[in-house]
Design an enzyme around this catalytic site. Structure first.
Site, short mmCIF file in Angstrom:
data_model
loop_
_atom_site.label_atom_id
_atom_site.label_comp_id
_atom_site.label_asym_id
_atom_site.label_seq_id
_atom_site.Cartn_x
_atom_site.Cartn_y
_atom_site.Cartn_z
N CYS A 91 0.84 -1.18 0.00
CA CYS A 91 0.00 0.00 0.00
C CYS A 91 0.88 1.25 0.00
O CYS A 91 2.10 1.15 -0.06
CB CYS A 91 -0.90 0.00 1.23
SG CYS A 91 0.04 -0.12 2.75
N CYS A 146 3.83 1.47 2.27
CA CYS A 146 5.05 0.75 1.87
C CYS A 146 5.90 1.64 0.97
O CYS A 146 7.12 1.74 1.16
CB CYS A 146 4.69 -0.52 1.12
SG CYS A 146 3.66 -1.66 2.04
N ASP A 190 -3.74 -29.16 -1.99
CA ASP A 190 -2.50 -29.53 -1.33
C ASP A 190 -2.74 -29.24 0.15
O ASP A 190 -3.66 -28.51 0.49
CB ASP A 190 -1.38 -28.66 -1.91
CG ASP A 190 -0.15 -28.69 -1.04
OD1 ASP A 190 0.33 -29.79 -0.78
OD2 ASP A 190 0.33 -27.62 -0.65
N ASP A 205 0.43 -24.63 -3.11
CA ASP A 205 1.33 -23.49 -2.91
C ASP A 205 2.81 -23.84 -3.07
O ASP A 205 3.61 -22.97 -3.34
CB ASP A 205 1.12 -22.90 -1.52
CG ASP A 205 1.76 -23.76 -0.46
OD1 ASP A 205 1.60 -24.99 -0.55
OD2 ASP A 205 2.41 -23.22 0.44
N ASP A 248 4.12 -28.39 -5.97
CA ASP A 248 2.79 -28.35 -6.57
C ASP A 248 2.82 -27.72 -7.95
O ASP A 248 1.86 -27.85 -8.71
CB ASP A 248 1.83 -27.52 -5.70
CG ASP A 248 1.59 -28.17 -4.36
OD1 ASP A 248 1.34 -29.38 -4.36
OD2 ASP A 248 1.67 -27.46 -3.35
#
Lengths: 766, 57
Positions: free
Chosen positions: A73, A76, A482, A662, A666
């Protein structure tokens, strides 16, 4: 690297602007926690030595480009730029939020690039230097090209339309022939250069299609635009009544809007691909025979070189440990929650995270032969399997373009044969057919829905990466999950054991000094920990030791604490706490499920979807999670190839699978599934592979995404139906020669507007 | 009708000025970071010159 076809840019949901969105504390520990058995020598941080990436910016200035993570945002941006601009010697720093890149420029010799990187890192934003020439913004130039073409077409359309409206009202009000011809000439002066400039995206693509002997949507578009402009010029020279300049430029304008929306939706995410490239473009610290360390690009690492990996760094290449003892977090690779011990002789893999102590590694494979790149190859294979999927718009275009051409040619021939209107009027009728049927509404039908759907999903915390992801998501019938990091949060939490509060806070005070996941979990569970611990040292694979009030504290495995017996179950999710060699407490941990995982699974089952769980974790842990969630079909200990095999099996049974995962392990299955989703915390490779990303700790966005996908595909189909309905009315008019420019303009604009309005309904309907 | 001799060039000129301004913005990179631009509104930029910032830091 053509595997990185889609793109990523995690833009968080708009409402995520709160303080927690910028909580980068976990990463701050990256730089501050340099306590361990072998205190990390500052020089070992040379892995991040950016010197190979610094570029001379001229005027005695240098600049460095960095990929920044965790950007969320305005705060940052402010934090990073504020910090850098306050550093002596820095001339300018600029964060690009869309591409998550940072450019810093400083006066030569007045600032140290490594220091600047550490400064940003200390704020909690991990950075990676990259070479902008490797990531040359092709998509960026393309977007600019489309935008400027759109601006020119828009300008021309507005002005030509103004003149045309005058001419049309003149037809009724008795405008003189001279004035009309003048207006036509002015229109020609505006429209012809505009067509030449703004039509190029279509002309080029049409030419390419013709050269390869095929037809695409751009062929009728180009034909209509060029013919209409050419014919209008001829009419103008002749001083005739009608000119079609307005039609050709406004057609271009509408189509360019569609094309730009389409382009933006895709380019938005393409920076994930660049992130993957950035990951590979990193430098590694190589130790020479004479002991000198220097940064080397990963691509230049040769077999047998000795690479130094500091604690907290990702291991850059596959290799064998030759010196050092550390815990390695392999979660992204294998899905296992707990770190593995790496001792001399042990193999370690690129992409895993070195947690507790520096390691020296002898490289055994080059950058393009690592486990990571094997996974990338698996992904490429899976990608080819998926290429068979044809987008709805393309399927429509395949039949649409030939039909339009035949129709218009038939109109021309029909007029020549059956009337005595002459070739001019016949050609005008044929052009009118081309223009009226031109896929203006069709060109907007998909992008308009897609943009509305993506922005709605963005608000729900889902980022759509692949252009056809929503279409594919809408016809799934099975969901495969997963476990670690997907159904669970991927980090253990304290759930029980035998201890009291004082022991917990003392243990947490000791655990503070470690990056081990269980230590972090202990700290997170403890109240504000007190007690100064001195002489802390960490023994990788065993535990921590420290002194408090003259007593020796030990935290770790049973053997480490000097106790025999089952100090931890087979999953190693128990740790002991000993004071002066006597065990006083046991802490038990478990990887916690995402807070709404149960509801989401139940909800998906209610939607009639089959659900499966494929995990690389141990059978015990998987069975536990599966029973807690009510999933019957599960499989543990899956390697990447096992997962893709299972998905292929499902595909052979005619199932269309949504894969949610993730880890790096995977990634291949994410590509081989019909459609895939990843949490935003996933490995870069997985984020690149996945079609959609979701944010936050909740799993709910998966359900939202399926719902929105289903309704958006419904809307796209409605839009096509609307476009066809409009054609069935307008085409006979055009064939009959009744489509004057006014009729054509009104029909075309209204169909585009109807389609766009229909797409906007997606904001409200579920 | 003579008024058209002035009006049409004026209209075209104004349109071209707008187009030129847009293309200039495009060229100078103002459309490169639309997400960032949307967020930057929220920053309190107190227009601190780099030198002031240094003495403050």
């Amino acid at each position: 690297m053509n595997v990185v076809k889609p793109a990523i840019n995690i833009s968080p949901p708009v409402d995520a602007g709160g303080a927690d969105c910028c909580d980068a504390g976990a990463l701050a520990s990256f730089t501050t926690a340099a306590t361990g058995p072998n205190p990390v020598d500052e020089s070992t941080l040379a892995l991040r030595d950016p010197s190979t990436f610094v570029m001379a910016a001229g005027d005695g200035q240098s600049s460095l480009n960095l990929l920044v993570e965790n950007l969320h945002c305005a705060a940052c941006i402010g934090k990073i730029e504020g910090r850098l601009n306050a550093t002596p010697g820095v001339v300018q720093s600029r964060v690009n939020m869309s591409t998550r890149r940072l450019n810093v420029t400083w006066r030569d010799g007045e600032a140290d690039p490594a220091e600047l990187m550490r400064a940003v890192q200390a704020l909690g934003y991990p950075v990676t230097p990259f070479d902008p020439s490797e990531l040359a913004g092709v998509e960026n130039r393309e977007g600019k090209r489309l935008l400027s073409a759109m601006a020119v077409a828009g300008f021309a359309a507005a002005n030509v339309m103004l003149l045309s409206v005058s001419v049309w009202s003149g037809h009724a009000g008795g405008m003189g022939e001279g004035t009309r011809t003048l207006f036509h000439w002015i229109s020609a002066l505006i429209a012809l250069p505009a067509v030449v400039y703004a039509g190029q995206p279509f002309f080029k693509s049409a030419l390419a299609a013709l050269r390869s002997g095929g037809l695409n949507m751009d062929v009728p578009i180009s034909l209509a635009v060029v013919l209409a402009a050419g014919m209008s010029l001829y009419q103008t020279i002749e001083g005739a009544e009608h000119a079609y300049f307005d039609a050709s430029v406004s057609l271009l304008f509408f189509l360019l809007i569609g094309r730009y929306l389409d382009h933006r939706a895709r380019a938005k995410a393409r920076s994930a691909a660049t992130h993957l490239l950035g990951l590979q473009a990193r430098a590694a610290t190589v130790v020479d025979n004479d002991g000198c360390q220097h940064a080397v690009r990963i691509a230049d690492i040769e077999k047998g070189m000795t690479v130094l990996v500091a604690a907290g760094e990702r291991i850059p290449v596959d290799g064998t440990v030759i010196d050092g003892r550390s815990d390695v977090d392999t979660q992204l690779l294998s899905g296992e929650t707990l770190p593995k011990l790496a001792v001399p002789g042990e193999r370690v893999f690129a992409g895993t995270l070195n947690l507790t102590a520096p390691l020296r590694i002898s490289t055994s494979a080059l950058a393009d032969a690592t486990l990571l790149s094997e996974i990338v190859k698996l992904m490429e294979l899976a990608e080819q399997g998926r290429a068979r999927y044809v987008r709805l718009a393309d399927r429509v275009a395949r039949y649409y373009a030939p039909t339009v051409h035949i129709l218009s040619a038939a109109t021309f021939a029909g007029w020549l044969v059956f009337t005595d209107a002459g070739w001019q009027a016949s050609l005008m009728a044929a052009i009118a057919v081309l223009i009226i049927t031109c896929p203006c509404a069709l060109g907007l039908a998909v992008p308009a829905v897609q943009v509305v759907a993506s922005s709605r999903l963005l608000r729900a915390g889902v980022l759509v990466k692949a252009a056809d992801a929503l279409e594919r998501l809408s016809d799934i019938d099975t969901v495969v999950f997963d476990k670690t990091g997907t159904l669970t949060l991927g980090h253990p939490e304290l759930i029980g054991g035998t201890y009291d509060t004082a022991q917990l806070s003392l243990a947490a005070a000791l655990a503070q000094h470690s990056r081990h996941p269980l230590s972090k979990a202990l700290c997170a569970a403890a109240p504000a920990s007190d007690g100064a611990i001195s002489d802390v040292r960490e023994e990788p694979g065993y535990g921590l030791e420290g002194m408090h009030d003259g007593r020796r504290l030990r935290l770790g495995s049973g053997a480490w604490c000097g106790v025999d017996g089952p100090a931890g179950d087979q999953d190693g999710t128990e740790i002991c706490f000993a004071i002066d060699g006597k065990r006083v407490a046991v802490f038990r941990f478990e990887d916690t499920l995402r807070p709404d995982a149960r509801e989401v699974i139940a909800e998906l089952a209610k939607m009639g979807l089959g659900i499966e769980l494929l995990s690389g974790d141990t059978p015990h842990a998987v069975a536990h999670a599966a029973s807690a969630l009510g999933i019957d079909a599960w499989k543990a200990g899956c390697l990447p190839a096992d997962k893709t095999a299972r998905l292929e099996e499902l595909a052979r049974d005619g199932r269309r699978v949504l894969m949610v995962g993730d880890g790096l392990n995977d990634a291949p299955s994410l590509v081989s599934a019909h459609v895939s989703m990843s949490p935003a915390s996933a490995a870069d490779v997985s984020q690149t592979a996945a079609d959609l990303l979701f944010q936050g700790a909740r799993l709910g966005p998966v359900v939202t995404a399926i719902r929105v996908a289903r309704s958006s595909t419904r809307l796209v189909k409605q839009n096509f139906a609307l476009a066809f309905a409009y054609n069935t009315i307008a085409v006979p008019l055009a064939v009959a020669g009744l489509a004057t420019p006014l009729v054509a303009a009104v029909a075309m604009s209204s169909s585009s507007i109807v389609v766009t309005l229909n797409a906007l309904r997606l904001r409200w309907i579920g | 009708m003579e008024i058209l001799v002035y009006l049409i060039p004026i209209a075209l000129f104004l349109g071209l000025v707008g187009l030129g301004a847009f293309l200039w913005c495009l060229k100078s990179g103002q459309f490169e970071d639309l997400d960032g631009a949307a967020e930057r509104i929220l920053l309190d930029d107190e227009e601190v010159s780099p030198d002031d910032a240094k003495t403050a830091a």
